[in-house]
Motif scaffolding. Structure first.
Motif, PDB file in Angstrom:
ATOM      1  N   PRO A  15    -112.693 -37.357 -38.964  1.00  0.00           N
ATOM      2  CA  PRO A  15    -113.555 -38.206 -39.790  1.00  0.00           C
ATOM      3  C   PRO A  15    -114.180 -39.345 -38.987  1.00  0.00           C
ATOM      4  O   PRO A  15    -113.549 -39.915 -38.101  1.00  0.00           O
ATOM      5  CB  PRO A  15    -112.600 -38.754 -40.852  1.00  0.00           C
ATOM      6  CG  PRO A  15    -111.226 -38.466 -40.387  1.00  0.00           C
ATOM      7  CD  PRO A  15    -111.299 -37.357 -39.412  1.00  0.00           C
ATOM      8  N   THR A  16    -115.411 -39.659 -39.314  1.00  0.00           N
ATOM      9  CA  THR A  16    -116.113 -40.748 -38.643  1.00  0.00           C
ATOM     10  C   THR A  16    -116.691 -41.689 -39.699  1.00  0.00           C
ATOM     11  O   THR A  16    -116.549 -41.441 -40.896  1.00  0.00           O
ATOM     12  CB  THR A  16    -117.201 -40.183 -37.702  1.00  0.00           C
ATOM     13  OG1 THR A  16    -117.771 -41.265 -36.961  1.00  0.00           O
ATOM     14  CG2 THR A  16    -118.285 -39.440 -38.458  1.00  0.00           C
ATOM     15  N   ASN A  17    -117.272 -42.785 -39.271  1.00  0.00           N
ATOM     16  CA  ASN A  17    -117.953 -43.669 -40.220  1.00  0.00           C
ATOM     17  C   ASN A  17    -119.066 -44.440 -39.504  1.00  0.00           C
ATOM     18  O   ASN A  17    -119.296 -44.234 -38.309  1.00  0.00           O
ATOM     19  CB  ASN A  17    -116.960 -44.592 -40.959  1.00  0.00           C
ATOM     20  CG  ASN A  17    -116.258 -45.578 -40.040  1.00  0.00           C
ATOM     21  OD1 ASN A  17    -116.767 -45.922 -38.971  1.00  0.00           O
ATOM     22  ND2 ASN A  17    -115.084 -46.019 -40.446  1.00  0.00           N
TER      23      ASN A  17
ATOM     24  N   ASN B  82    -110.715 -49.709 -40.820  1.00  0.00           N
ATOM     25  CA  ASN B  82    -111.974 -49.241 -40.241  1.00  0.00           C
ATOM     26  C   ASN B  82    -111.788 -47.987 -39.398  1.00  0.00           C
ATOM     27  O   ASN B  82    -112.512 -47.011 -39.564  1.00  0.00           O
ATOM     28  CB  ASN B  82    -112.580 -50.357 -39.376  1.00  0.00           C
ATOM     29  CG  ASN B  82    -113.824 -49.900 -38.660  1.00  0.00           C
ATOM     30  OD1 ASN B  82    -113.752 -49.328 -37.572  1.00  0.00           O
ATOM     31  ND2 ASN B  82    -114.969 -50.081 -39.288  1.00  0.00           N
ATOM     32  N   SER B  83    -110.835 -47.997 -38.462  1.00  0.00           N
ATOM     33  CA  SER B  83    -110.706 -46.869 -37.553  1.00  0.00           C
ATOM     34  C   SER B  83    -109.283 -46.765 -37.031  1.00  0.00           C
ATOM     35  O   SER B  83    -108.517 -47.721 -37.094  1.00  0.00           O
ATOM     36  CB  SER B  83    -111.693 -46.994 -36.396  1.00  0.00           C
ATOM     37  OG  SER B  83    -111.706 -48.310 -35.914  1.00  0.00           O
ATOM     38  N   ALA B  84    -108.966 -45.579 -36.524  1.00  0.00           N
ATOM     39  CA  ALA B  84    -107.609 -45.300 -36.072  1.00  0.00           C
ATOM     40  C   ALA B  84    -107.617 -44.482 -34.790  1.00  0.00           C
ATOM     41  O   ALA B  84    -108.522 -43.684 -34.555  1.00  0.00           O
ATOM     42  CB  ALA B  84    -106.845 -44.528 -37.153  1.00  0.00           C
ATOM     43  N   ALA B 110    -107.591 -40.206 -43.984  1.00  0.00           N
ATOM     44  CA  ALA B 110    -108.595 -41.073 -43.342  1.00  0.00           C
ATOM     45  C   ALA B 110    -109.906 -41.033 -44.110  1.00  0.00           C
ATOM     46  O   ALA B 110    -110.512 -42.081 -44.387  1.00  0.00           O
ATOM     47  CB  ALA B 110    -108.812 -40.643 -41.894  1.00  0.00           C
ATOM     48  N   LYS B 111    -110.344 -39.828 -44.471  1.00  0.00           N
ATOM     49  CA  LYS B 111    -111.625 -39.692 -45.184  1.00  0.00           C
ATOM     50  C   LYS B 111    -111.598 -40.436 -46.500  1.00  0.00           C
ATOM     51  O   LYS B 111    -112.590 -41.056 -46.903  1.00  0.00           O
ATOM     52  CB  LYS B 111    -111.926 -38.210 -45.435  1.00  0.00           C
ATOM     53  CG  LYS B 111    -112.650 -37.560 -44.275  1.00  0.00           C
ATOM     54  CD  LYS B 111    -112.941 -36.083 -44.547  1.00  0.00           C
ATOM     55  CE  LYS B 111    -113.324 -35.398 -43.235  1.00  0.00           C
ATOM     56  NZ  LYS B 111    -112.760 -34.059 -43.099  1.00  0.00           N
ATOM     57  N   ASP B 114    -112.398 -43.951 -45.839  1.00  0.00           N
ATOM     58  CA  ASP B 114    -113.499 -44.176 -44.900  1.00  0.00           C
ATOM     59  C   ASP B 114    -113.010 -44.723 -43.558  1.00  0.00           C
ATOM     60  O   ASP B 114    -113.613 -45.637 -42.983  1.00  0.00           O
ATOM     61  CB  ASP B 114    -114.555 -45.112 -45.519  1.00  0.00           C
ATOM     62  CG  ASP B 114    -115.874 -45.042 -44.751  1.00  0.00           C
ATOM     63  OD1 ASP B 114    -116.129 -44.008 -44.102  1.00  0.00           O
ATOM     64  OD2 ASP B 114    -116.640 -46.027 -44.786  1.00  0.00           O
ATOM     65  N   VAL B 115    -111.910 -44.167 -43.096  1.00  0.00           N
ATOM     66  CA  VAL B 115    -111.361 -44.553 -41.792  1.00  0.00           C
ATOM     67  C   VAL B 115    -111.804 -43.515 -40.759  1.00  0.00           C
ATOM     68  O   VAL B 115    -111.618 -42.317 -40.964  1.00  0.00           O
ATOM     69  CB  VAL B 115    -109.816 -44.603 -41.839  1.00  0.00           C
ATOM     70  CG1 VAL B 115    -109.225 -44.859 -40.459  1.00  0.00           C
ATOM     71  CG2 VAL B 115    -109.356 -45.659 -42.843  1.00  0.00           C
ATOM     72  N   ALA B 116    -112.405 -43.961 -39.670  1.00  0.00           N
ATOM     73  CA  ALA B 116    -112.794 -43.051 -38.590  1.00  0.00           C
ATOM     74  C   ALA B 116    -111.605 -42.839 -37.657  1.00  0.00           C
ATOM     75  O   ALA B 116    -110.925 -43.801 -37.296  1.00  0.00           O
ATOM     76  CB  ALA B 116    -113.962 -43.636 -37.811  1.00  0.00           C
ATOM     77  N   ILE B 117    -111.347 -41.585 -37.290  1.00  0.00           N
ATOM     78  CA  ILE B 117    -110.361 -41.322 -36.235  1.00  0.00           C
ATOM     79  C   ILE B 117    -111.152 -41.177 -34.940  1.00  0.00           C
ATOM     80  O   ILE B 117    -111.896 -40.226 -34.759  1.00  0.00           O
ATOM     81  CB  ILE B 117    -109.515 -40.067 -36.545  1.00  0.00           C
ATOM     82  CG1 ILE B 117    -108.728 -40.296 -37.848  1.00  0.00           C
ATOM     83  CG2 ILE B 117    -108.555 -39.766 -35.385  1.00  0.00           C
ATOM     84  CD1 ILE B 117    -107.819 -39.150 -38.249  1.00  0.00           C
TER      85      ILE B 117
END
Lengths: 310, 310
Positions: A15-17, B82-84, B110-111, B114-117
């Motif tokens: 997943p991205t954002n 935000n992200s991981a 994550a999705k 709305d977390v980006a991996i």
């Protein structure tokens, strides 16, 4: 399925954002969270007992190396590290003094580069000590150097000397943070990576990401004295050149610039970093893969050694 | 030396820098990197085979839990993830399908938020699978809720019901991100933590960090139906109440507000989250430690159970 195939599959649909500028596959992730002048760099790396070190390794060096590996990745983006989180996995029986020394090595490395250690997690890891570090850094907007920007005609440079890892450098190195920032501030770097897998392996990452090929000149490779001595002492099957190309964990910078920048770069570097070598080791060309040219001709170079043309 | 003593020693003199607002010891680190309206939240957490899960655990749930634990810590600061980055330690022999399912559970979680991996690291970990996750989030300036702000007179609230962990909730929960942000946007929260160690244990973190004491009312604790059933079925030595207080991994929010806010908060909550319980379980008082009041009198409460007054 080997490790690379597995990683490929795992990371193919993550997943991205909106904040992601550069996702998986470069030295660091690059994130835009709205800082007016900077982007964020985000990186994780781990070292494991029995894989990267043993119970006999100097624990202070285990700690400093664990952090320095991440800082070297921040350097490879021309960034500045800011803070770190430590995950420490410990077996059910462990020596607290050993663990404290790991932390003191890590702290010393952090202080040297003004990195705050802002927390972490301690957990049981039945198989042995594991240290996973996440680092947050920043880079000026427009200055992050990716692996993917190499262009045919670029000159290919490497800092320092290669092949010292076997003599202990892998445990005792300084990330090239100042050098990388100076390079990005003063020259238009097209691509950059830090050498963790060896020049032969890491150059493949650049050419793959950039959709180009590279030609190395064997006579130019800056082979370290200890690599020459080691090869001689062991009567090794590996030549000093091959050791320098494939041993890994040099943590030097490998980067490309337009060929017209090559001479001014070398001149300016000598004034700025008179004690550190900078060597043009080859060039970027159209095509794919990595070749090496010597008196004996041209050979394909894989991550692990020479290949005959098929 | 036990784990807490070791962590105490390791974290007593860690390097810091100008960007650190809150260092080790809260649910997340808080960093000021110059974002005009927000601060950064930075957190790491790990789950390990043989400690947090087994080879029989549903791998998708292992993955979703590993990430949700970190997201719950972001919630405890009233932040937005935000992200991981994922560090995955794998034994020399492993089942790629199992690992892919861990990733798919993680990606789904994550999705949803709305977390980006944005990357990670795969390494050999001889003892078994280990997943270490680092999460980056943000929180509006002035809205981060720490553990250290509880004041005598505060009302103490908990979301949801307690004691479901044993029935599987620890593998299958939603981090209370929306609830925490709504709370911080609409009320002045004095302190907050997410329940990972159990109410008895985590409340001790709040009172210690705030330099206060807490009084729980046993009749008010929202004991889940499954905790009541489990206690009955097992003919357990642990009462349903004690299970709800000490079992851990509820991942609900525990927070304090000024007592004058308690009634308006309960009213507004019912409209906003009609399906989720919110319960006032006690109050903050001067002193230290945690006590629980029942028909039988007042008992000291440690992280693990009742204590007789010494």
């Amino acid at each position: 399925m080997n490790e690379f195939d597995l990683i490929q599959r795992l990371t193919s649909s993550l997943p991205t954002n909106q904040s992601v500028v550069t996702g998986p596959g470069d030295d660091c992730a690059v994130l835009d969270l709205g800082l007016p002048d900077r982007l964020l760099l985000f990186k994780t790396d781990a070292v494991v007992q029995g894989v990267h070190f043993t119970a006999e390794t100097d624990p202070e060096k285990i700690g400093s190396k664990a952090l320095a590996r991440c800082l070297s990745d921040i350097a490879a983006m021309a960034g500045t590290p800011n803070s770190a989180l430590i995950t420490l996995g410990l077996p059910r029986e462990y020596d607290p003094a050993f663990v404290e020394k790991i932390y003191s090595g890590m702290s010393r490395m952090a202080k040297r580069y003004d990195v705050a250690i802002v927390g972490g997690e301690t957990t049981t890891n039945p198989g042995g000590i594991l240290i996973s570090i996440a680092v947050l850094g920043t880079v000026a907007r427009g200055k992050a150097v990716l692996r993917s920007g190499a262009k045919p005609g670029d000159a290919l440079f490497v800092t320092g000397e290669l092949g010292d890892s076997i003599a202990g450098k892998h445990l005792d190195f300084e990330p090239r943070l100042a050098e990388a920032r100076w390079l990005a501030d003063n020259f238009s770097l097209h691509s950059m990576i830090d050498l963790s897998d060896g020049l032969a392996g890491d150059l493949r990452h650049i050419v793959k990401a950039s959709g180009v090929a590279a030609e190395l000149h064997s006579a130019s490779i800056p082979i370290s004295r200890s690599a020459r001595l080691a090869a001689k002492a062991e009567g090794s099957a590996k030549s000093p050149l091959l050791a320098a190309l494939t041993d890994g964990e040099d943590f030097e910078l490998l980067f490309t610039v337009a060929s017209r920048d090559a001479v001014p770069l070398v001149d300016a570097w000598k004034k700025q970093f008179p004690k550190t070598k900078l060597t043009c080791v080859g060039k970027i060309v159209a095509g794919e893969g990595v070749t090496i040219r010597s008196e004996k001709g041209v050979l394909n170079l894989s991550a692990h050694g020479y290949e005959h043309f098929s």
